[in-house]
Structures are given as structure tokens and as C-alpha cells.
Write a protein that holds these residues in place. Structure first.
Motif, PDB file in Angstrom:
ATOM      1  N   LYS A   1      31.812  26.123  34.665  1.00 15.05           N
ATOM      2  CA  LYS A   1      32.607  27.349  34.518  1.00 15.05           C
ATOM      3  C   LYS A   1      31.826  28.552  35.037  1.00 15.05           C
ATOM      4  O   LYS A   1      32.378  29.421  35.720  1.00 15.05           O
ATOM      5  N   LEU A   2      30.531  28.606  34.739  1.00 18.48           N
ATOM      6  CA  LEU A   2      29.702  29.714  35.208  1.00 18.48           C
ATOM      7  C   LEU A   2      29.641  29.746  36.729  1.00 18.48           C
ATOM      8  O   LEU A   2      29.679  30.812  37.341  1.00 18.48           O
ATOM      9  N   ALA A   3      29.561  28.552  37.350  1.00 15.30           N
ATOM     10  CA  ALA A   3      29.511  28.476  38.810  1.00 15.30           C
ATOM     11  C   ALA A   3      30.815  28.982  39.413  1.00 15.30           C
ATOM     12  O   ALA A   3      30.806  29.686  40.435  1.00 15.30           O
ATOM     13  N   ARG A   4      31.938  28.631  38.781  1.00 21.74           N
ATOM     14  CA  ARG A   4      33.231  29.106  39.269  1.00 21.74           C
ATOM     15  C   ARG A   4      33.329  30.626  39.153  1.00 21.74           C
ATOM     16  O   ARG A   4      33.808  31.308  40.054  1.00 21.74           O
TER      17      ARG A   4
ATOM     18  N   LYS B   1      43.079  30.374  47.003  1.00 20.16           N
ATOM     19  CA  LYS B   1      43.084  29.372  48.078  1.00 20.16           C
ATOM     20  C   LYS B   1      41.664  28.911  48.398  1.00 20.16           C
ATOM     21  O   LYS B   1      41.428  27.732  48.668  1.00 20.16           O
ATOM     22  N   GLU B   2      40.715  29.833  48.359  1.00 18.63           N
ATOM     23  CA  GLU B   2      39.321  29.518  48.693  1.00 18.63           C
ATOM     24  C   GLU B   2      38.682  28.596  47.662  1.00 18.63           C
ATOM     25  O   GLU B   2      37.892  27.715  48.009  1.00 18.63           O
ATOM     26  N   THR B   3      39.003  28.790  46.393  1.00 15.14           N
ATOM     27  CA  THR B   3      38.360  28.038  45.312  1.00 15.14           C
ATOM     28  C   THR B   3      39.192  26.870  44.781  1.00 15.14           C
ATOM     29  O   THR B   3      38.666  25.995  44.097  1.00 15.14           O
ATOM     30  N   GLY B   4      40.495  26.888  45.060  1.00 16.81           N
ATOM     31  CA  GLY B   4      41.368  25.855  44.497  1.00 16.81           C
ATOM     32  C   GLY B   4      41.755  26.131  43.059  1.00 16.81           C
ATOM     33  O   GLY B   4      42.388  25.303  42.415  1.00 16.81           O
ATOM     34  N   MET B   5      41.367  27.301  42.549  1.00 19.53           N
ATOM     35  CA  MET B   5      41.703  27.670  41.180  1.00 19.53           C
ATOM     36  C   MET B   5      43.121  28.247  41.133  1.00 19.53           C
ATOM     37  O   MET B   5      43.601  28.825  42.118  1.00 19.53           O
ATOM     38  N   HIS B   6      43.777  28.088  39.991  1.00 22.43           N
ATOM     39  CA  HIS B   6      45.137  28.604  39.836  1.00 22.43           C
ATOM     40  C   HIS B   6      45.132  30.120  39.986  1.00 22.43           C
ATOM     41  O   HIS B   6      44.217  30.808  39.517  1.00 22.43           O
ATOM     42  N   PHE B   7      46.173  30.650  40.638  1.00 22.04           N
ATOM     43  CA  PHE B   7      46.248  32.083  40.890  1.00 22.04           C
ATOM     44  C   PHE B   7      46.136  32.904  39.607  1.00 22.04           C
ATOM     45  O   PHE B   7      45.427  33.913  39.564  1.00 22.04           O
TER      46      PHE B   7
ATOM     47  N   THR C   1      44.612  32.228  36.869  1.00 25.58           N
ATOM     48  CA  THR C   1      43.231  32.207  36.373  1.00 25.58           C
ATOM     49  C   THR C   1      42.369  33.190  37.153  1.00 25.58           C
ATOM     50  O   THR C   1      41.586  33.958  36.576  1.00 25.58           O
ATOM     51  N   VAL C   2      42.533  33.175  38.479  1.00 27.10           N
ATOM     52  CA  VAL C   2      41.790  34.104  39.329  1.00 27.10           C
ATOM     53  C   VAL C   2      42.170  35.542  38.992  1.00 27.10           C
ATOM     54  O   VAL C   2      41.306  36.419  38.853  1.00 27.10           O
ATOM     55  N   GLN C   3      43.462  35.789  38.841  1.00 25.54           N
ATOM     56  CA  GLN C   3      43.936  37.138  38.536  1.00 25.54           C
ATOM     57  C   GLN C   3      43.357  37.632  37.220  1.00 25.54           C
ATOM     58  O   GLN C   3      42.987  38.809  37.101  1.00 25.54           O
ATOM     59  N   LYS C   4      43.264  36.745  36.236  1.00 29.39           N
ATOM     60  CA  LYS C   4      42.696  37.106  34.932  1.00 29.39           C
ATOM     61  C   LYS C   4      41.244  37.566  35.085  1.00 29.39           C
ATOM     62  O   LYS C   4      40.830  38.577  34.497  1.00 29.39           O
ATOM     63  N   HIS C   5      40.471  36.835  35.880  1.00 23.03           N
ATOM     64  CA  HIS C   5      39.075  37.214  36.112  1.00 23.03           C
ATOM     65  C   HIS C   5      38.981  38.521  36.895  1.00 23.03           C
ATOM     66  O   HIS C   5      38.134  39.370  36.586  1.00 23.03           O
ATOM     67  N   TYR C   6      39.838  38.684  37.885  1.00 21.73           N
ATOM     68  CA  TYR C   6      39.834  39.910  38.669  1.00 21.73           C
ATOM     69  C   TYR C   6      40.148  41.135  37.812  1.00 21.73           C
ATOM     70  O   TYR C   6      39.558  42.209  37.992  1.00 21.73           O
ATOM     71  N   GLU C   7      41.067  40.975  36.879  1.00 22.98           N
ATOM     72  CA  GLU C   7      41.386  42.077  35.971  1.00 22.98           C
ATOM     73  C   GLU C   7      40.170  42.447  35.134  1.00 22.98           C
ATOM     74  O   GLU C   7      39.899  43.633  34.880  1.00 22.98           O
ATOM     75  N   LYS C   8      39.408  41.444  34.707  1.00 22.52           N
ATOM     76  CA  LYS C   8      38.207  41.709  33.920  1.00 22.52           C
ATOM     77  C   LYS C   8      37.123  42.369  34.771  1.00 22.52           C
ATOM     78  O   LYS C   8      36.417  43.266  34.297  1.00 22.52           O
ATOM     79  N   PHE C   9      37.006  41.942  36.018  1.00 23.18           N
ATOM     80  CA  PHE C   9      36.055  42.594  36.923  1.00 23.18           C
ATOM     81  C   PHE C   9      36.394  44.076  37.062  1.00 23.18           C
ATOM     82  O   PHE C   9      35.507  44.939  37.050  1.00 23.18           O
ATOM     83  N   ARG C  10      37.675  44.375  37.220  1.00 19.56           N
ATOM     84  CA  ARG C  10      38.085  45.778  37.392  1.00 19.56           C
ATOM     85  C   ARG C  10      37.811  46.596  36.134  1.00 19.56           C
ATOM     86  O   ARG C  10      37.496  47.787  36.232  1.00 19.56           O
TER      87      ARG C  10
END
Length: 218
Positions: A32-35, A54-60, A62-71
Motif C-alpha cells: 500500500k505504501l508503494a502504491r 490508467k498508469e497504476t491500474g488502480m480504480h479511479f 481510489t486515486v481520486q480519494k488520494h488526490y483529494e488528500k494530497f490537495r
């Protein structure tokens, strides 16, 4: 591998592929940390959530959730930096934003209003009151005209140069936000802060200011 929580140097591998700290006994997943680290790198590089998915194969989602936290991390970082340098503000000006594809007269409720401040060739943005704050009846054509006139002629501004860091940021922001469609009112400030962050820092500074996601316990 070190513990990500207490930094104890010894952890051991469990059957489910998680690691457990020999001191604090907390568990974490290296996979999970690597992802998360990969998503952090893609975010810094400017990949949007669809591209990162698309680059990671992760569900959109899930990626969006992390991006929101980054912001959100970025917004907190911006606040801390501004508090350290607010006495050095030299210019500020108010901006009304609406996607260029929309007509102001027909979409007055969608106007976003923010104040951009400049210090040390960097900028900081503050959201201003929403249109609803002015208590105009935006369904009434006459009131719409009055509101637009009010917003245009009651700007808050102190400008030291005609072509300055603030106007440069506005141009940058207009280009940056084009890649996103349908940003909600609630999320707009976080996209604004991301643009601010990218405008203010070099790539190496972006990496340093965001850090790896697990250090923020995402």
C-alpha cells in the motif's frame, strides 16, 4: 524495514504480507505504501486522476480519494507558509473566475471569487464570500446586472506593478483549471491551492513540500 509510525528499525513480515513493528506493535502494508508513493510521484508530475488510474491500474475513485488528500495537505502547507511571511505581502487583487465557455450573465451563481496576495514572488489565495452572501435575487435580470456592477466596481486591490506576479498566476490558473471538468464549489478551493502550489515552487520544492503520503498518515 523501519516502522512508519515510530521509526523503530525492526519490523517483521506477517502471513498477509503486512509488516508489524517490534516495538509499537502497529501494522502497515509495504504494498500500500508503494502504491501511495507512486501516486504521490504521479501527482507531483502533473498526472490527473484519470491518467494516474490508467498508469497504476488502480480504480479511479481510489486515486481520486488520494488526490483529494494530497490537495488538503497542500492547502495546509500553503497556510503555514503564508503565516510565516504575511508581513511581507506587497500586492493583492481580487479575481472573479468563471470557465471561459460560460457567459457571466447566464451563470452568475457559478462565479468563484478569490483574493490573490503576493509576497517574495510567491502568491497566496483567499476565497471570498459566495454570490449567495450578497442576497441578490439572481433570477431577476435587473438584480443580476446590479450584482455584476457591484462585484466589478467594489474590488479589493493594491497593485505595485501593471504586470506582476498576481496577473502571472491568474494566467497560470486559467490554463491549469482547463484540464478539469465540473469542479464543485466545495472542491474549487483545493484545485485553486494546487495551482498556487505548482506556481510557487520548482519541481524539487514540490517534492519536499508534499512529502510521501504515508508520512501524513493517509
Amino acid at each position: 524495514m523501519k516502522c512508519i509510525y515510530c521509526k523503530y528499525p525492526y519490523t517483521y513480515l506477517l502471513k498477509d504480507h503486512q509488516r508489524k513493528c517490534g516495538r509499537c506493535k502497529r501494522k502497515f502494508s509495504p504494498l500500500k505504501l508503494a502504491r501511495e508513493e507512486k501516486l504521490c510521484s504521479l501527482f507531483i508530475e502533473g498526472y490527473n486522476a484519470t491518467e494516474a488510474s490508467k498508469e497504476t491500474g488502480m480504480h479511479f475513485s481510489t486515486v481520486q480519494k488520494h488526490y483529494e488528500k494530497f490537495r488538503r495537505i497542500i492547502a495546509l502547507h500553503a497556510d503555514k507558509e503564508y503565516q510565516l511571511h504575511n508581513e511581507r505581502v506587497t500586492s493583492y487583487d481580487e479575481y472573479l473566475y468563471l470557465p471561459k465557455s460560460l457567459k457571466v450573465e447566464e451563470n452568475i451563481n457559478r462565479l468563484q471569487q478569490f483574493l490573490t496576495l503576493s509576497y517574495d514572488n510567491k502568491i497566496y489565495n483567499l476565497m471570498m464570500p459566495t454570490i449567495q452572501h450578497y442576497k441578490f435575487d439572481t433570477d431577476d435580470e435587473q438584480e443580476k446586472k446590479l450584482l455584476l456592477k457591484y462585484l466589478r466596481f467594489n474590488k479589493v486591490a493594491k497593485i505595485t506593478k501593471s504586470e506582476n506576479t498576481i496577473t502571472q498566476f491568474w494566467d497560470f490558473f486559467e490554463g491549469f483549471i482547463l484540464q478539469y471538468k465540473g469542479v464543485s464549489d466545495e472542491q474549487f478551493v483545493f484545485y485553486l491551492k494546487e495551482a498556487e502550489w505548482r506556481f510557487n515552487y520548482s519541481k524539487s520544492e514540490l517534492i519536499k513540500s508534499l512529502e510521501l503520503s504515508y508520512r501524513f498518515k493517509i
